[in-house]
Design a protein around this motif. Structure first.
Motif, mmCIF file in Angstrom:
data_model
loop_
_atom_site.group_PDB
_atom_site.id
_atom_site.type_symbol
_atom_site.label_atom_id
_atom_site.label_comp_id
_atom_site.label_asym_id
_atom_site.label_seq_id
_atom_site.Cartn_x
_atom_site.Cartn_y
_atom_site.Cartn_z
ATOM 1 N N LEU A 46 0.849 -1.183 0.000
ATOM 2 C CA LEU A 46 0.000 0.000 0.000
ATOM 3 C C LEU A 46 0.889 1.238 0.000
ATOM 4 N N VAL A 47 0.584 2.186 -0.877
ATOM 5 C CA VAL A 47 1.286 3.474 -0.902
ATOM 6 C C VAL A 47 0.230 4.559 -0.747
ATOM 7 N N ILE A 48 0.462 5.458 0.209
ATOM 8 C CA ILE A 48 -0.440 6.598 0.406
ATOM 9 C C ILE A 48 0.372 7.868 0.193
ATOM 10 N N THR A 49 -0.143 8.749 -0.642
ATOM 11 C CA THR A 49 0.471 10.060 -0.838
ATOM 12 C C THR A 49 -0.520 11.130 -0.424
ATOM 13 N N TRP A 50 -0.027 12.204 0.182
ATOM 14 C CA TRP A 50 -0.855 13.325 0.623
ATOM 15 C C TRP A 50 -0.505 14.544 -0.230
ATOM 16 N N TRP A 51 -1.539 15.271 -0.652
ATOM 17 C CA TRP A 51 -1.375 16.410 -1.546
ATOM 18 C C TRP A 51 -2.149 17.609 -1.041
ATOM 19 N N ASP A 52 -1.612 18.783 -1.228
ATOM 20 C CA ASP A 52 -2.339 20.028 -0.982
ATOM 21 C C ASP A 52 -3.035 20.365 -2.291
ATOM 22 N N ALA A 53 -4.276 19.891 -2.430
ATOM 23 C CA ALA A 53 -4.985 20.033 -3.703
ATOM 24 C C ALA A 53 -6.482 19.860 -3.481
ATOM 25 N N GLU A 54 -7.240 20.219 -4.481
ATOM 26 C CA GLU A 54 -8.680 19.968 -4.461
ATOM 27 C C GLU A 54 -8.918 18.486 -4.745
ATOM 28 N N TYR A 55 -10.045 17.977 -4.287
ATOM 29 C CA TYR A 55 -10.360 16.554 -4.422
ATOM 30 C C TYR A 55 -10.254 16.069 -5.874
ATOM 31 N N GLY A 56 -10.758 16.820 -6.802
ATOM 32 C CA GLY A 56 -10.775 16.397 -8.194
ATOM 33 C C GLY A 56 -9.544 16.773 -8.996
ATOM 34 N N ALA A 57 -8.519 17.290 -8.340
ATOM 35 C CA ALA A 57 -7.305 17.716 -9.047
ATOM 36 C C ALA A 57 -6.644 16.538 -9.767
ATOM 37 N N ASP A 58 -5.959 16.839 -10.839
ATOM 38 C CA ASP A 58 -5.187 15.840 -11.568
ATOM 39 C C ASP A 58 -3.888 15.613 -10.805
ATOM 40 N N LEU A 59 -3.799 14.504 -10.086
ATOM 41 C CA LEU A 59 -2.639 14.228 -9.236
ATOM 42 C C LEU A 59 -1.877 13.011 -9.762
ATOM 43 N N PRO A 60 -0.552 13.018 -9.625
ATOM 44 C CA PRO A 60 0.234 11.866 -10.068
ATOM 45 C C PRO A 60 -0.062 10.646 -9.191
ATOM 46 N N GLU A 61 -0.056 9.492 -9.810
ATOM 47 C CA GLU A 61 -0.245 8.236 -9.092
ATOM 48 C C GLU A 61 0.766 7.216 -9.582
ATOM 49 N N LEU A 62 1.048 6.222 -8.764
ATOM 50 C CA LEU A 62 1.913 5.139 -9.202
ATOM 51 C C LEU A 62 1.234 4.384 -10.341
ATOM 52 N N ALA A 63 2.033 3.852 -11.214
ATOM 53 C CA ALA A 63 1.536 3.115 -12.378
ATOM 54 C C ALA A 63 1.128 1.696 -11.987
ATOM 55 N N GLU A 64 0.666 0.958 -12.960
ATOM 56 C CA GLU A 64 0.398 -0.474 -12.790
ATOM 57 C C GLU A 64 1.743 -1.192 -12.895
ATOM 58 N N PRO A 65 2.045 -2.094 -11.983
ATOM 59 C CA PRO A 65 3.260 -2.904 -12.119
ATOM 60 C C PRO A 65 3.112 -3.895 -13.278
ATOM 61 N N ALA A 66 4.203 -4.526 -13.652
ATOM 62 C CA ALA A 66 4.160 -5.542 -14.699
ATOM 63 C C ALA A 66 3.184 -6.652 -14.303
ATOM 64 N N GLU A 67 2.493 -7.198 -15.285
ATOM 65 C CA GLU A 67 1.475 -8.221 -15.014
ATOM 66 C C GLU A 67 2.026 -9.455 -14.311
ATOM 67 N N ASP A 68 3.298 -9.788 -14.540
ATOM 68 C CA ASP A 68 3.862 -10.983 -13.906
ATOM 69 C C ASP A 68 4.239 -10.757 -12.444
ATOM 70 N N LEU A 69 4.050 -9.526 -11.947
ATOM 71 C CA LEU A 69 4.371 -9.200 -10.564
ATOM 72 C C LEU A 69 3.132 -9.179 -9.667
ATOM 73 N N VAL A 70 1.961 -8.959 -10.229
ATOM 74 C CA VAL A 70 0.741 -8.806 -9.428
ATOM 75 C C VAL A 70 -0.322 -9.833 -9.814
ATOM 76 N N THR A 71 -1.243 -10.086 -8.876
ATOM 77 C CA THR A 71 -2.308 -11.063 -9.103
ATOM 78 C C THR A 71 -3.576 -10.432 -9.660
ATOM 79 N N ARG A 72 -3.669 -9.112 -9.618
ATOM 80 C CA ARG A 72 -4.868 -8.408 -10.075
ATOM 81 C C ARG A 72 -4.512 -6.963 -10.355
ATOM 82 N N ALA A 73 -5.456 -6.241 -10.913
ATOM 83 C CA ALA A 73 -5.232 -4.812 -11.161
ATOM 84 C C ALA A 73 -5.074 -4.075 -9.827
#
Length: 85
Positions: A46-73
């Motif tokens: 789990l990764v949590i990031t905190w931002w000084d922004a409005e709820y609907g702001a366009d904020l950066p997020e971590l990408a999807e890892p390679a499919e062979d690393l995870v069991t689901r989206a």
């Protein structure tokens, strides 16, 4: 307003440390106010990031890892702060 963006993924069995290392190595194009990384049973990360922004702001997020690393989206949630204790 403070917005928390949560990113959670479950690794393929036995690859929790690989997923954790992958998540910790990911750089975002902008720096959040705060970033924390957690692990849990069943090879979850789990990764949590905190931002000084409005709820609907366009904020950066971590990408999807390679499919062979995870069991689901990846699961993603966004929350706004309503109080501090």
């Amino acid at each position: 307003m403070t917005v928390a963006v949560m990113w959670e993924a479950r690794a393929v069995s036995g690859r929790g440390e690989d997923l954790l290392a992958w998540a910790r190595a990911q750089e975002l194009p902008a720096a959040p106010l705060r970033r924390e990384t957690f692990r849990a049973p069943q090879d979850r990360v789990l990764v949590i990031t905190w931002w000084d922004a409005e709820y609907g702001a366009d904020l950066p997020e971590l990408a999807e890892p390679a499919e062979d690393l995870v069991t689901r989206a990846v699961h993603r949630w966004r929350f706004e702060s309503v109080a501090e204790d």
